[in-house]
Structures are given as structure tokens and as C-alpha cells.
Design a protein around this motif. Structure first.
Motif, short mmCIF file in Angstrom:
data_model
loop_
_atom_site.label_atom_id
_atom_site.label_comp_id
_atom_site.label_asym_id
_atom_site.label_seq_id
_atom_site.Cartn_x
_atom_site.Cartn_y
_atom_site.Cartn_z
N VAL A 89 -58.65 -68.35 22.47
CA VAL A 89 -57.67 -69.17 23.18
C VAL A 89 -58.36 -69.75 24.43
CG1 VAL A 89 -55.44 -69.20 24.34
CG2 VAL A 89 -55.81 -67.67 22.39
N PRO A 90 -58.64 -71.06 24.45
CA PRO A 90 -59.39 -71.66 25.57
C PRO A 90 -58.77 -71.39 26.94
CG PRO A 90 -59.17 -73.21 23.75
CD PRO A 90 -58.32 -72.04 23.41
N GLU A 91 -57.45 -71.32 27.00
CA GLU A 91 -56.80 -71.08 28.30
C GLU A 91 -57.20 -69.73 28.90
OE1 GLU A 91 -54.51 -74.19 26.27
OE2 GLU A 91 -55.30 -72.23 25.67
N ALA A 92 -57.54 -68.77 28.05
CA ALA A 92 -57.95 -67.45 28.55
C ALA A 92 -59.22 -67.55 29.38
CB ALA A 92 -58.15 -66.48 27.38
N VAL A 93 -60.10 -68.49 29.00
CA VAL A 93 -61.33 -68.71 29.77
C VAL A 93 -61.05 -69.56 31.00
CG1 VAL A 93 -63.65 -69.69 29.71
CG2 VAL A 93 -62.74 -68.50 27.69
N ALA A 94 -60.34 -70.67 30.78
CA ALA A 94 -60.08 -71.62 31.88
C ALA A 94 -59.23 -71.01 32.97
CB ALA A 94 -59.41 -72.87 31.32
N GLU A 95 -58.32 -70.10 32.60
CA GLU A 95 -57.40 -69.53 33.58
C GLU A 95 -57.68 -68.04 33.82
OE1 GLU A 95 -55.37 -71.28 35.26
OE2 GLU A 95 -55.56 -73.16 34.14
#
Length: 325
Positions: A163-169
Motif C-alpha cells: 500500500v503506497p500510502e503506508a510509505v508516504a504517510e
């Protein structure tokens, strides 16, 4: 703007310290007051009662404060604990082991005499003996409430996830970026305490007045990787310490220099500006001479390590006015 780079994680370790203390307090009840009519709970609440002598517990608060102060002297607040230099981790852990061992020794001594100490407390407050005795707890409960431990670990950013948001956030970048701001804020607070406790209004100080500056220098040197302006600040402090006389009390121009330095350390914005001059090649000597010269005569020297003359005017009760350079 002070921003730390994520790569500083390569040089630091995170340390979380857990020190739990037993408060020896229990909530008062209506029965403790003889069933007296009380306001409803949404209007007022009862306080607490001590079920053990607080004097017997003071040592644990002292040891906790010693551990916190030690970590504040060598690290910087980070996430739920401190960021410490990896190359100083061994010494820091050894110090914590010493404090922990003393804590556990005092804990064993307290618990060995626990029952008698409770009786002594009750006998000291015979009028209220019943409300104390009804609220006492066993020594094993107290043992479970008192502890001293820590976790030392390396922090690494999350580089990829389904899940890209896990990295970005993830939030780690923001924590790291703020580390420099946190460090300079801690330096400013320490300098403010040092000013009020040691330098304000003084016309003469002993060599003990250098101790808090040496402590700040040690902290800055150990954490110099946090942001490029940290090492120049350490150099400025060291240069000032080297100018001090080896013997005798510190007075006159030497004291004015120290007072100017402490006031500079209190002002993060001005401090970064002066550190930038060192980065640009003017050298710590230029910054120190600028502090002595005062705000009305500051100008850049013809040479990179130029010297400036002058003295600071004004009442010693007032903080020196920092020059703009």
C-alpha cells in the motif's frame, strides 16, 4: 530553515527509557469522610490520600531524574525517547546500567521494610489510621509498579509496501526532519537556564560557570551529524572555553564574552546565523569578537579570520544585544 536529512539515521540509535514509580496514593472515597454529603461527581471530585511516607520514595524520583538528565545531556528527544550518537551508545548504556542497579537496590531495600514502613506511616497519622489501613496494598503489588528498563534500537525508513500510502504517510521523515529544530530548541532552553542560574547580573564567576557550557559542547559534538550548523556551534563554544584563563575567577572581558555566548545560544535564529558565518569560513574567532564588539560596530572583516576590537556597554543585569552579522 533547520531540516535534518533522513540519512542521519545511519549515525544514531533510538533509546526508549521506561521508569515506572509507585505513587503511594489512592483515591479518596465518601466513606473516608464519614459519609459526609458531597457534590455530584460531574461537579467535583475527591482528591487522593497517601498510604505510605513519600520521603521513603523520593530516591526513586531522584534516580529517574538523573537518567533523564543524562540522556538530555548526550542525546536529543526523538519520537518516544531520545536519539543518541551510535558511537556514544556504549558509554550511555553503561551509565544507565549504573543508575538501574542503584534503582533496583533501593527498590529491594524499600520492599524489605515495606510492612513496617506502612505501620510507621499509620502510627504517624493515628487520627486517620483507618482510612490509610483500608487502602494499603501488598508489597508484591508495589513491586510490580516499580521498574527501570530501556530499549535501544536502530531506526530505518519504510522503503516499500504493497500500500503506497503506508510509505508516504509513515511519519518518520517528518520526525527526522524536525530533529535539528528540536536540538537547537533544547540548546536554547539549556542556555536560558544557565543564564538565569549562573550568569545573569554577575560581574564575576568561578570556573564552575564553565561546566554547563562544557556539557552543551559535549552534546553538540556528539550530535554534530544532525545538521550542518551543529558542528560550527560546537566550535564557537569550544573557542570561547579556550579563551578563558586557566586559574582564578572570570571577570571583565572574559565574563562579557561568556555572557554574550550564552545569550547567543538562547536565540536559535541568531545562533544559526552566526554558525553560517563559520561555515562560510570566517571562523569561530570572528563570531566571538563580534559578540564582544556589540551590535553597533559589526562588519565583515577584510580577511576570513578577521579580528574585531571593542567592549560591550550596558548594565550587566541586562542581556547583551546580539549583533547582526
Amino acid at each position: 530553515q533547520l531540516v535534518s536529512d533522513i540519512h542521519i539515521l545511519d549515525n544514531l540509535l533510538a533509546l526508549n527509557l521506561n521508569v515506572s514509580l509507585w505513587s503511594a496514593r489512592r483515591k479518596m472515597s465518601q466513606e473516608d469522610l464519614g459519609g459526609a454529603e458531597l457534590p455530584p461527581e460531574d461537579l467535583a471530585s475527591l482528591g487522593s490520600k497517601r498510604i505510605a511516607d513519600p520521603e521513603n520514595l523520593k530516591v526513586f524520583g531522584t534516580l529517574k531524574a538523573r537518567a533523564f538528565n543524562y540522556l538530555d545531556r548526550h542525546g536529543v528527544r526523538f519520537m518516544s525517547g531520545w536519539a543518541i550518537p551510535e558511537d556514544k551508545a556504549g558509554d550511555i548504556i553503561k551509565e544507565l546500567i549504573g543508575i538501574r542497579d542503584e534503582f533496583l537496590k533501593e527498590k529491594d531495600a524499600f520492599l524489605a521494610d515495606y510492612d513496617q514502613s506502612i505501620e510507621n506511616w499509620i502510627n504517624k497519622h493515628t487520627k486517620w489510621a483507618s482510612i490509610i489501613r483500608e487502602s494499603t496494598v501488598g508489597s508484591e503489588y508495589v513491586r510490580s509498579r516499580m521498574g527501570f528498563s530501556w530499549q535501544l534500537y536502530r531506526v530505518a525508513p519504510l522503503m516499500e509496501h504493497a500500500v503506497p500510502e503506508a510509505v508516504a504517510e509513515s511519519g518518520l521523515n517528518e520526525e527526522v526532519e524536525n530533529l535539528a529544530k528540536t536540538l537547537f530548541g533544547e540548546i536554547a532552553r539549556s542556555a536560558d537556564e544557565t543564564w538565569n542560574r549562573v550568569y545573569a547580573g554577575k560581574t564575576e564567576v568561578t570556573h564552575k560557570a564553565l561546566s554547563p557550557l562544557r556539557t552543551l559542547h559535549t552534546k553538540l559534538t556528539g550530535l554534530s551529524f544532525v545538521e550542518p550548523h551543529v558542528a560550527p556551534v560546537a566550535d564557537i563554544v569550544q573557542a570561547a572555553l579556550l579563551r578563558m584563563p586557566k586559574k582564578g575567577n572570570i571577570t571583565g572581558t572574559d565574563l562579557l564574552l561568556l555572557q554574550g555566548l550564552v545569550c547567543l545560544l538562547k536565540d536559535s535564529v541568531a545562533l544559526v546565523g552566526h554558525a553560517q558565518k563559520v561555515i562560510e569560513g570566517y571562523g569561530p574567532a570572528f563570531v566571538l569578537d563580534a559578540l564582544l564588539a556589540g551590535p553597533d560596530v559589526i562588519h565583515e572583516p577584510d580577511g576570513l579570520a578577521g579580528q574585531m576590537d571593542g567592549t560591550m556597554d550596558g548594565n550587566l543585569d541586562d542581556e547583551p544585544i546580539l549583533p547582526e552579522i
